[in-house]
Design a protein around this motif. Structure first.
Motif, PDB file in Angstrom:
ATOM      1  N   VAL A  25     -60.750 -69.425  28.694  1.00 14.24           N
ATOM      2  CA  VAL A  25     -59.378 -69.569  29.199  1.00 14.24           C
ATOM      3  C   VAL A  25     -58.356 -68.830  28.119  1.00 14.24           C
ATOM      4  N   ARG A 197     -57.938 -62.704  42.843  1.00  8.63           N
ATOM      5  CA  ARG A 197     -57.882 -63.067  41.508  1.00  8.63           C
ATOM      6  C   ARG A 197     -59.064 -63.734  40.981  1.00  8.63           C
ATOM      7  N   THR A 198     -59.283 -64.094  39.746  1.00 14.08           N
ATOM      8  CA  THR A 198     -60.285 -65.023  39.508  1.00 14.08           C
ATOM      9  C   THR A 198     -59.688 -65.920  37.998  1.00 14.08           C
ATOM     10  N   PHE A 199     -59.926 -67.184  38.477  1.00 10.39           N
ATOM     11  CA  PHE A 199     -59.431 -68.081  37.498  1.00 10.39           C
ATOM     12  C   PHE A 199     -60.565 -68.746  36.650  1.00 10.39           C
ATOM     13  N   THR A 200     -60.201 -69.154  35.662  1.00  9.90           N
ATOM     14  CA  THR A 200     -61.257 -69.964  34.869  1.00  9.90           C
ATOM     15  C   THR A 200     -60.817 -71.245  34.377  1.00  9.90           C
ATOM     16  N   THR A 257     -57.103 -74.621  32.216  1.00  6.43           N
ATOM     17  CA  THR A 257     -57.297 -73.495  33.173  1.00  6.43           C
ATOM     18  C   THR A 257     -56.248 -72.845  33.122  1.00  6.43           C
ATOM     19  N   ASP A 258     -56.491 -71.362  33.411  1.00  8.32           N
ATOM     20  CA  ASP A 258     -55.385 -70.426  33.785  1.00  8.32           C
ATOM     21  C   ASP A 258     -55.131 -70.368  35.133  1.00  8.32           C
ATOM     22  N   ALA A 259     -55.416 -71.093  35.936  1.00  6.26           N
ATOM     23  CA  ALA A 259     -54.972 -71.389  37.426  1.00  6.26           C
ATOM     24  C   ALA A 259     -53.677 -71.913  37.342  1.00  6.26           C
ATOM     25  N   SER A 296     -52.783 -76.421  32.212  1.00  3.65           N
ATOM     26  CA  SER A 296     -52.786 -75.000  32.611  1.00  3.65           C
ATOM     27  C   SER A 296     -51.941 -74.262  31.622  1.00  3.65           C
ATOM     28  N   ALA A 298     -51.147 -71.197  32.827  1.00  2.02           N
ATOM     29  CA  ALA A 298     -50.207 -70.331  33.643  1.00  2.02           C
ATOM     30  C   ALA A 298     -48.669 -70.616  33.434  1.00  2.02           C
ATOM     31  N   LEU A 331     -61.489 -75.652  42.219  1.00  2.00           N
ATOM     32  CA  LEU A 331     -61.031 -76.114  40.741  1.00  2.00           C
ATOM     33  C   LEU A 331     -61.793 -77.482  40.504  1.00  2.00           C
TER      34      LEU A 331
END
Length: 374
Positions: A25, A197-200, A257-259, A296, A298, A331
């Motif tokens: 992340v 998009r890709t989230f981690t 997470t970066d979501a 997060s 984000a 997630l």
């Protein structure tokens, strides 16, 4: 070279990030201070010492003071994680996270405050509510010896970097045990596709929980099948000192997470941590403090919680992205799988340790695991 669960031919579910670590992340940094000293009988204040501090900076050193949305969940409250009342109130936090032993919470809290006074004196003029968590390392460590000091905590924070993360007998996990084997620090990550998009999702665990017979690796009851001595649940020490059953200890899990999830969704992800732990066999001992924080990175923006009261300014109204609730399942799964593998990585990376009064904690035997899995 550190051994991880995949090195033994085991393939937990899900697709990992590049490092298979919480630092996948972007912006997350992890630092350690490990204290190992002395041998023989316990002499409180002298040793033997088997402990340390782990520091997690959600946005790195440069991002201290900028909020992350966050959510907290307690599976069992026989433990401590400071700062979570404020997180429950406003759904965000701006502080580093430290993890150490049960009796070092005060030193960690003081150390973080001192560190923020150094790196951001203006931020330090506000109230500071660090997140400090713990698990019990008194089987191996002189836990009442005050060996974790604010200076050690500041050093752990200063050492925090991105990149690969050390596992096993390091940092706050130095003196910990898991499923009747040597435990400690572990990490893992998963990637989730969402349109283009890709989230981690990354997880970090301080693993100090579970009874030997419970240990399960991808469905195989390794704890029941592995014929390895278990000094933590048998012998003179158990009869002389222990007043609680096997499985006591605690587990701290930090999920990043970066979501773009809001605070309620972070809390929902934290509630999925027990799903990952259960996949490794635990049923949640009464004497294990099981505390989980998800955040997060984000929607990075300045915090206004400490701003002075002024006439309303529309510029303070923020527009943020939020994940739709009906897309949270992937997630949730990523959280469970990353937590499961982080525990297994902590077990695989840990090495045999002998601590105070000759107490032994055997490492998970890699060759036996590989054979059982075949």
């Amino acid at each position: 070279m550190t051994t991880r669960i995949r090195d033994l031919g085991v393939q937990p579910l899900g697709t990992t990030g590049a490092r298979n670590a919480i630092t996948d992340v972007a912006g997350v940094e992890v630092g350690y201070q490990t204290i190992i000293a002395g041998e023989g009988p316990l002499d409180v204040g002298v040793g033997p010492v088997r402990t340390g501090v782990t520091a997690i900076l959600p946005r790195g050193r440069a991002g201290v003071g900028r909020p992350c949305t966050a959510g907290f969940y307690s599976l069992n409250g026989n433990g401590e994680m400071t700062g979570v009342h404020w997180i429950n109130e406003v759904g965000e936090f701006t502080m580093p996270v430290t993890i150490s032993n049960t009796h070092a919470i005060g030193a960690c809290h003081t150390g973080v405050v001192e560190w923020i006074n150094q790196v951001d004196p203006m931020l330090a003029r506000q109230w500071l509510l660090p997140v400090c968590a713990e698990t019990w390392d008194g089987y191996l460590n002189d836990i009442n010896g005050n060996h974790v000091t604010p200076e050690i905590v500041r050093a752990a924070l200063d050492s925090a970097t991105g990149g690969d993360v050390a596992e096993g007998n390091v940092g706050g996990g130095t003196g910990m045990n898991c499923y009747g084997f040597k435990g400690g620090s572990g990490t893992s990550s998963r990637v989730v596709e969402f349109g283009s998009r890709t989230f981690t999702v990354g997880a970090f665990v301080q693993a100090n929980f579970g009874s030997r017979h419970e240990l399960t690796i991808t469905g195989v009851p390794v704890g029941q099948l592995a014929q390895v001595d278990n000094p933590m649940e048998t012998g003179d020490w158990f009869e002389r000192e222990v007043t609680v059953p096997g499985g006591a200890g605690s587990v701290i899990v930090i999920v990043a997470t970066d979501a773009p999830v809001n605070s309620a969704q972070c809390a929902a992800m934290a509630r999925r941590v027990p799903m990952g732990l259960a996949r490794t066999g635990t049923t949640g001992s009464l004497f294990s403090g099981d505390l989980f924080l998800a955040f997060s990175t984000a929607n990075d923006r300045p915090s206004t919680t400490g701003m002075p009261l002024t006439p309303a300014d529309e510029a303070e109204i923020a527009t943020v992205d939020t994940m739709p609730w009906n897309r949270m399942d992937e997630l949730y799964a990523a959280t469970a799988y990353a937590v499961e593998e982080a525990v297994l990585n902590a077990l695989c990376a840990a090495q045999d340790m002998t601590g105070r009064d000759g107490h032994r904690s055997p490492a998970l035997p890699h060759h036996i695991v590989s054979e059982l899995m075949r």
